[in-house]
Motif scaffolding. Structure first.
Motif, PDB file in Angstrom:
ATOM      1  N   LEU A 162       0.863  -1.202   0.000  1.00 42.91           N
ATOM      2  CA  LEU A 162       0.000   0.000   0.000  1.00 42.91           C
ATOM      3  C   LEU A 162       0.885   1.233   0.000  1.00 42.91           C
ATOM      4  CD1 LEU A 162      -2.966   1.018   0.173  1.00 42.91           C
ATOM      5  CD2 LEU A 162      -2.690   1.057   2.655  1.00 42.91           C
ATOM      6  N   GLU A 163       0.570   2.182  -0.857  1.00 40.34           N
ATOM      7  CA  GLU A 163       1.361   3.404  -0.981  1.00 40.34           C
ATOM      8  C   GLU A 163       0.651   4.572  -0.290  1.00 40.34           C
ATOM      9  OE1 GLU A 163       4.340   3.385  -2.291  1.00 40.34           O
ATOM     10  OE2 GLU A 163       4.192   1.285  -2.902  1.00 40.34           O
ATOM     11  N   PHE A 164       1.453   5.589   0.053  1.00 35.46           N
ATOM     12  CA  PHE A 164       0.933   6.779   0.743  1.00 35.46           C
ATOM     13  C   PHE A 164      -0.159   7.465  -0.090  1.00 35.46           C
ATOM     14  CE2 PHE A 164       0.857  11.317   1.620  1.00 35.46           C
ATOM     15  CZ  PHE A 164       0.825  11.376   3.003  1.00 35.46           C
ATOM     16  N   GLU A 165       0.092   7.620  -1.402  1.00 36.28           N
ATOM     17  CA  GLU A 165      -0.858   8.334  -2.247  1.00 36.28           C
ATOM     18  C   GLU A 165      -2.173   7.578  -2.399  1.00 36.28           C
ATOM     19  OE1 GLU A 165       0.949   6.742  -6.512  1.00 36.28           O
ATOM     20  OE2 GLU A 165       1.144   8.846  -5.925  1.00 36.28           O
ATOM     21  N   GLN A 166      -2.153   6.219  -2.165  1.00 39.48           N
ATOM     22  CA  GLN A 166      -3.397   5.464  -2.199  1.00 39.48           C
ATOM     23  C   GLN A 166      -4.224   5.712  -0.938  1.00 39.48           C
ATOM     24  OE1 GLN A 166      -1.132   1.686  -2.944  1.00 39.48           O
ATOM     25  NE2 GLN A 166      -2.754   1.318  -4.465  1.00 39.48           N
ATOM     26  N   ALA A 167      -3.561   5.833   0.179  1.00 38.05           N
ATOM     27  CA  ALA A 167      -4.266   6.070   1.443  1.00 38.05           C
ATOM     28  C   ALA A 167      -4.634   7.531   1.616  1.00 38.05           C
ATOM     29  CB  ALA A 167      -3.393   5.609   2.615  1.00 38.05           C
ATOM     30  N   PHE A 168      -3.797   8.439   1.091  1.00 42.77           N
ATOM     31  CA  PHE A 168      -4.025   9.878   1.261  1.00 42.77           C
ATOM     32  C   PHE A 168      -3.997  10.575  -0.097  1.00 42.77           C
ATOM     33  CE2 PHE A 168      -1.951   8.354   5.131  1.00 42.77           C
ATOM     34  CZ  PHE A 168      -2.812   8.804   6.125  1.00 42.77           C
ATOM     35  N   PRO A 169      -4.951  10.306  -0.962  1.00 45.97           N
ATOM     36  CA  PRO A 169      -4.946  10.974  -2.279  1.00 45.97           C
ATOM     37  C   PRO A 169      -5.134  12.485  -2.129  1.00 45.97           C
ATOM     38  CG  PRO A 169      -7.021   9.819  -1.903  1.00 45.97           C
ATOM     39  CD  PRO A 169      -6.117   9.404  -0.790  1.00 45.97           C
ATOM     40  N   GLY A 170      -4.264  13.235  -2.771  1.00 42.68           N
ATOM     41  CA  GLY A 170      -4.356  14.695  -2.720  1.00 42.68           C
ATOM     42  C   GLY A 170      -3.718  15.320  -1.501  1.00 42.68           C
TER      43      GLY A 170
END
Length: 336
Positions: free
Chosen positions: A281-289
């Motif tokens: 799991l990537e940061f941008e998947q968990a926190f888009p934007g």
């Protein structure tokens, strides 16, 4: 700040009251001038009635001097009503020659009203701010004469002076009262404004700080387990017994590549993600934007919306390029 604001408010109120007093005073003085002119015209008209004018016309016979003498007698009979001698005087003019032949000849001066009366019309024009007023009345007998009633304006000036003194006294008292009142009101307004500004500043400071001991929460939740990619439900229960903060969402990620190495089930439900052991799991998947913090920042606090719900998040640097993130709903509920 309070003193400056108080001075500005007091000065503004004083200027407003002073301007209002000046306008009222000017209007009142102009009203007095017009009233004096109207009173003068009314008193002359009350004396020179149609009957009196007919008598003067009938008496204006013979020579110009004898006609002027007869007219003087008619005027002297009404001297009290005309207030002759109390700031007023009269002159009698020969309309044909234009000479002054009766009355106060020493102070005789031809006016526009006299010229109008010599042409057969009543001269009753009075300028707005005239220092002297006169009304000229034609006598149309055998001898054409003009009777000019002159007011030197002394009565009007006395009235204006008395009113001016009253206005000055009223202005001084009003300004003193306004000074006290405006100072009191300005103090109250200034105190209120300062209190409001302080409250806004405090709320702004509070909004920039996370509620509760978030750093302690993040550090308490973090426990280095490099081989474990995800906390299981059993571990969450164990930690709940020791640390009640586990009702908050928690995850850990690396700043270098944004890979999330740990996440609890609460965070997964809040973010609507699942960390698969194979895909990760990537940061941008968990926190888009949401911008990812960098190593120069020790703590970053903010809010974002995910799945139609407003979430509060704090990122805490853990060292070695790793960050912990703690989440909770803004409304205070828990996504358990």
């Amino acid at each position: 700040m309070r003193k400056t604001l108080k001075r500005k408010l007091t000065g503004s109120m004083l200027l407003t009251v002073a301007a209002a007093l000046v306008i009222v005073s000017v209007c009142l003085l102009l009203g007095v001038v017009r009233y004096s002119a109207a009173q003068f015209s009314r008193e002359v008209a009350e004396v020179f009635t149609t009957d009196v004018l007919m008598e003067m016309n009938a008496a204006s016979t013979g020579t110009a001097e004898s006609a002027a003498l007869a007219v003087e007698q008619a005027i002297d009979a009404n001297a009290g009503a005309l207030r002759i001698g109390a700031g007023r005087e009269y002159t009698i003019w020969d309309a044909e020659s234009g000479d002054c032949i009766g009355g106060a000849q020493d102070n005789a001066a031809v006016t526009d009203n006299i010229i109008a009366a010599m042409n057969g019309a009543v001269g009753e024009s009075i300028p707005l701010l005239a220092s002297r007023m006169d009304i000229a009345i034609p006598v149309n007998g055998d001898i054409m004469l003009v009777v000019d009633i002159m007011d030197d304006g002394s009565g009007m000036r006395t009235l204006l002076w008395n009113i001016l003194l009253l206005l000055l006294a009223a202005c001084v008292l009003s300004m003193l009262a306004c000074l006290v009142l405006s100072h009191t009101l300005a103090g109250a307004f200034a105190a209120s404004a300062v209190q409001t500004a302080r409250g806004i500043r405090e709320r702004a400071n509070d909004s920039s700080r996370p509620a509760g001991d978030w750093e302690a929460l993040a550090l308490a939740l973090y426990r280095p387990e490099p081989k474990k990619r995800r906390r299981k439900a059993a571990e969450v229960d164990a930690l709940d017994a020791v640390l009640p903060y586990l009702s908050e969402g928690y995850l850990k990620f690396a700043v270098e590549d944004g890979a999330i190495t740990e996440i609890n089930t609460v965070a997964e439900r809040m973010l609507g993600v699942t960390m698969d052991d194979t895909e990760g799991l990537e940061f941008e998947q968990a926190f888009p934007g949401v911008p990812m913090p960098d190593e120069t920042q020790s703590m970053v606090h903010g809010q974002f919306t995910r799945g139609g719900r407003r979430l509060d998040v704090v990122f805490v640097a853990l060292g070695d390029g790793a960050f912990a993130a703690v989440l909770r709903p803004v409304d205070g509920g828990y996504a358990l």
